[in-house]
Motif scaffolding. Sequence first.
Motif, PDB file in Angstrom:
ATOM      1  N   THR A  77       0.840  -1.194   0.000  1.00  0.00           N
ATOM      2  CA  THR A  77       0.000   0.000   0.000  1.00  0.00           C
ATOM      3  C   THR A  77       0.875   1.244   0.000  1.00  0.00           C
ATOM      4  O   THR A  77       1.749   1.384   0.852  1.00  0.00           O
ATOM      5  CB  THR A  77      -0.913   0.023   1.253  1.00  0.00           C
ATOM      6  N   ALA A  78       0.642   2.141  -0.940  1.00  0.00           N
ATOM      7  CA  ALA A  78       1.384   3.408  -0.962  1.00  0.00           C
ATOM      8  C   ALA A  78       0.944   4.269   0.206  1.00  0.00           C
ATOM      9  O   ALA A  78      -0.233   4.334   0.541  1.00  0.00           O
ATOM     10  CB  ALA A  78       1.121   4.137  -2.275  1.00  0.00           C
ATOM     11  N   ARG A  79       1.898   4.907   0.841  1.00  0.00           N
ATOM     12  CA  ARG A  79       1.618   5.859   1.908  1.00  0.00           C
ATOM     13  C   ARG A  79       2.382   7.136   1.603  1.00  0.00           C
ATOM     14  O   ARG A  79       3.476   7.351   2.093  1.00  0.00           O
ATOM     15  CB  ARG A  79       2.005   5.266   3.263  1.00  0.00           C
ATOM     16  N   PRO A  80       1.818   7.983   0.740  1.00  0.00           N
ATOM     17  CA  PRO A  80       2.513   9.183   0.247  1.00  0.00           C
ATOM     18  C   PRO A  80       2.580  10.301   1.298  1.00  0.00           C
ATOM     19  O   PRO A  80       1.943  11.340   1.175  1.00  0.00           O
ATOM     20  CB  PRO A  80       1.688   9.579  -0.971  1.00  0.00           C
ATOM     21  N   PHE A  81       3.413  10.091   2.284  1.00  0.00           N
ATOM     22  CA  PHE A  81       3.466  10.971   3.447  1.00  0.00           C
ATOM     23  C   PHE A  81       3.962  12.379   3.141  1.00  0.00           C
ATOM     24  O   PHE A  81       3.746  13.288   3.939  1.00  0.00           O
ATOM     25  CB  PHE A  81       4.286  10.331   4.574  1.00  0.00           C
ATOM     26  N   THR A  82       4.599  12.621   2.008  1.00  0.00           N
ATOM     27  CA  THR A  82       5.083  13.973   1.680  1.00  0.00           C
ATOM     28  C   THR A  82       4.125  14.760   0.791  1.00  0.00           C
ATOM     29  O   THR A  82       4.328  15.954   0.591  1.00  0.00           O
ATOM     30  CB  THR A  82       6.447  13.929   0.969  1.00  0.00           C
ATOM     31  N   ASP A  83       3.097  14.120   0.262  1.00  0.00           N
ATOM     32  CA  ASP A  83       2.253  14.784  -0.736  1.00  0.00           C
ATOM     33  C   ASP A  83       1.554  16.048  -0.242  1.00  0.00           C
ATOM     34  O   ASP A  83       1.359  16.983  -1.010  1.00  0.00           O
ATOM     35  CB  ASP A  83       1.209  13.814  -1.300  1.00  0.00           C
ATOM     36  N   ASP A  84       1.179  16.102   1.030  1.00  0.00           N
ATOM     37  CA  ASP A  84       0.484  17.292   1.531  1.00  0.00           C
ATOM     38  C   ASP A  84       1.322  18.562   1.433  1.00  0.00           C
ATOM     39  O   ASP A  84       0.781  19.660   1.365  1.00  0.00           O
ATOM     40  CB  ASP A  84       0.045  17.101   2.984  1.00  0.00           C
ATOM     41  N   ILE A  85       2.648  18.416   1.433  1.00  0.00           N
ATOM     42  CA  ILE A  85       3.484  19.616   1.300  1.00  0.00           C
ATOM     43  C   ILE A  85       4.167  19.720  -0.053  1.00  0.00           C
ATOM     44  O   ILE A  85       4.661  20.776  -0.402  1.00  0.00           O
ATOM     45  CB  ILE A  85       4.533  19.749   2.426  1.00  0.00           C
ATOM     46  N   VAL A 126       2.746  18.660  -3.203  1.00  0.00           N
ATOM     47  CA  VAL A 126       1.847  18.801  -4.354  1.00  0.00           C
ATOM     48  C   VAL A 126       1.251  20.209  -4.322  1.00  0.00           C
ATOM     49  O   VAL A 126       0.361  20.505  -3.520  1.00  0.00           O
ATOM     50  CB  VAL A 126       0.751  17.713  -4.346  1.00  0.00           C
ATOM     51  N   ALA A 127       1.769  21.057  -5.193  1.00  0.00           N
ATOM     52  CA  ALA A 127       1.398  22.476  -5.182  1.00  0.00           C
ATOM     53  C   ALA A 127      -0.090  22.712  -5.406  1.00  0.00           C
ATOM     54  O   ALA A 127      -0.686  23.601  -4.793  1.00  0.00           O
ATOM     55  CB  ALA A 127       2.208  23.234  -6.223  1.00  0.00           C
ATOM     56  N   SER A 128      -0.702  21.914  -6.256  1.00  0.00           N
ATOM     57  CA  SER A 128      -2.107  22.157  -6.612  1.00  0.00           C
ATOM     58  C   SER A 128      -3.071  21.986  -5.436  1.00  0.00           C
ATOM     59  O   SER A 128      -4.161  22.548  -5.443  1.00  0.00           O
ATOM     60  CB  SER A 128      -2.530  21.227  -7.754  1.00  0.00           C
ATOM     61  N   SER A 129      -2.680  21.239  -4.416  1.00  0.00           N
ATOM     62  CA  SER A 129      -3.580  21.036  -3.277  1.00  0.00           C
ATOM     63  C   SER A 129      -3.010  21.574  -1.964  1.00  0.00           C
ATOM     64  O   SER A 129      -3.643  21.450  -0.922  1.00  0.00           O
ATOM     65  CB  SER A 129      -3.906  19.544  -3.114  1.00  0.00           C
ATOM     66  N   PHE A 130      -1.832  22.185  -2.014  1.00  0.00           N
ATOM     67  CA  PHE A 130      -1.138  22.608  -0.802  1.00  0.00           C
ATOM     68  C   PHE A 130      -1.999  23.460   0.133  1.00  0.00           C
ATOM     69  O   PHE A 130      -2.108  23.183   1.317  1.00  0.00           O
ATOM     70  CB  PHE A 130       0.148  23.352  -1.173  1.00  0.00           C
ATOM     71  N   PHE A 131      -2.629  24.505  -0.381  1.00  0.00           N
ATOM     72  CA  PHE A 131      -3.367  25.419   0.488  1.00  0.00           C
ATOM     73  C   PHE A 131      -4.714  24.875   0.943  1.00  0.00           C
ATOM     74  O   PHE A 131      -5.356  25.453   1.810  1.00  0.00           O
ATOM     75  CB  PHE A 131      -3.525  26.795  -0.167  1.00  0.00           C
ATOM     76  N   ARG A 132      -5.150  23.754   0.386  1.00  0.00           N
ATOM     77  CA  ARG A 132      -6.376  23.109   0.846  1.00  0.00           C
ATOM     78  C   ARG A 132      -6.122  22.113   1.967  1.00  0.00           C
ATOM     79  O   ARG A 132      -7.045  21.612   2.586  1.00  0.00           O
ATOM     80  CB  ARG A 132      -7.070  22.396  -0.325  1.00  0.00           C
ATOM     81  N   LYS A 133      -4.868  21.812   2.239  1.00  0.00           N
ATOM     82  CA  LYS A 133      -4.483  20.833   3.258  1.00  0.00           C
ATOM     83  C   LYS A 133      -3.986  21.567   4.502  1.00  0.00           C
ATOM     84  O   LYS A 133      -3.659  22.743   4.468  1.00  0.00           O
ATOM     85  CB  LYS A 133      -3.375  19.922   2.721  1.00  0.00           C
ATOM     86  N   ALA A 134      -3.909  20.844   5.594  1.00  0.00           N
ATOM     87  CA  ALA A 134      -3.477  21.430   6.873  1.00  0.00           C
ATOM     88  C   ALA A 134      -2.121  22.143   6.793  1.00  0.00           C
ATOM     89  O   ALA A 134      -1.975  23.236   7.350  1.00  0.00           O
ATOM     90  CB  ALA A 134      -3.461  20.361   7.963  1.00  0.00           C
ATOM     91  N   PRO A 135      -1.108  21.588   6.126  1.00  0.00           N
ATOM     92  CA  PRO A 135       0.175  22.310   6.062  1.00  0.00           C
ATOM     93  C   PRO A 135       0.065  23.672   5.369  1.00  0.00           C
ATOM     94  O   PRO A 135       0.688  24.638   5.798  1.00  0.00           O
ATOM     95  CB  PRO A 135       1.076  21.367   5.258  1.00  0.00           C
TER      96      PRO A 135
END
Length: 147
Positions: A113-121, A123-132
């Motif tokens: 199972t992929a666990r893309p733990f760095t994607d929240d910071i 991936v520019a297209s979703s950065f401001f929609r996520k907690a970071p």
Amino acid sequence: MAKLINAKTIENALIQAFEAWANEDINKAHWDDQFKEMSLWDYDNETRRKNGEVVDTPRDIYDLGALYESGIKSLNFEKTGSEVSANWHWDATNASGKEYAIYVHEGLGTNVTARPFTDDISVASSFFRKAPGRAFKLQVSKAMAAL
């Protein structure tokens, strides 16, 4: 009252806000969430050995902490001209001496199972929609309000 603040003062405040975000909001809180909260990942906690054996003792992304610690300890800031960046190098190695972050992140090898733990910071297209991203905006707002 109105005041004009020079560009260097604003730049320094933004750099301090960025460093506070990386140190406090990411290196402490965010990585803890990504590594220690398994409900984030659609992960069956099944451990598969290299020989194909499935064992009863499930492991999680934190496991023994080597991958987590390698990232936390590697935080590095680079300042070049007008650019500041924060970088992490997830360099924990497996028994054969290979770095394994990519296997966990992308679900390769025995990591089913992929666990893309760095994607929240990263991936520019979703950065401001996520907690970071929201935490970053808050750090910048606080820094600007303090001027």
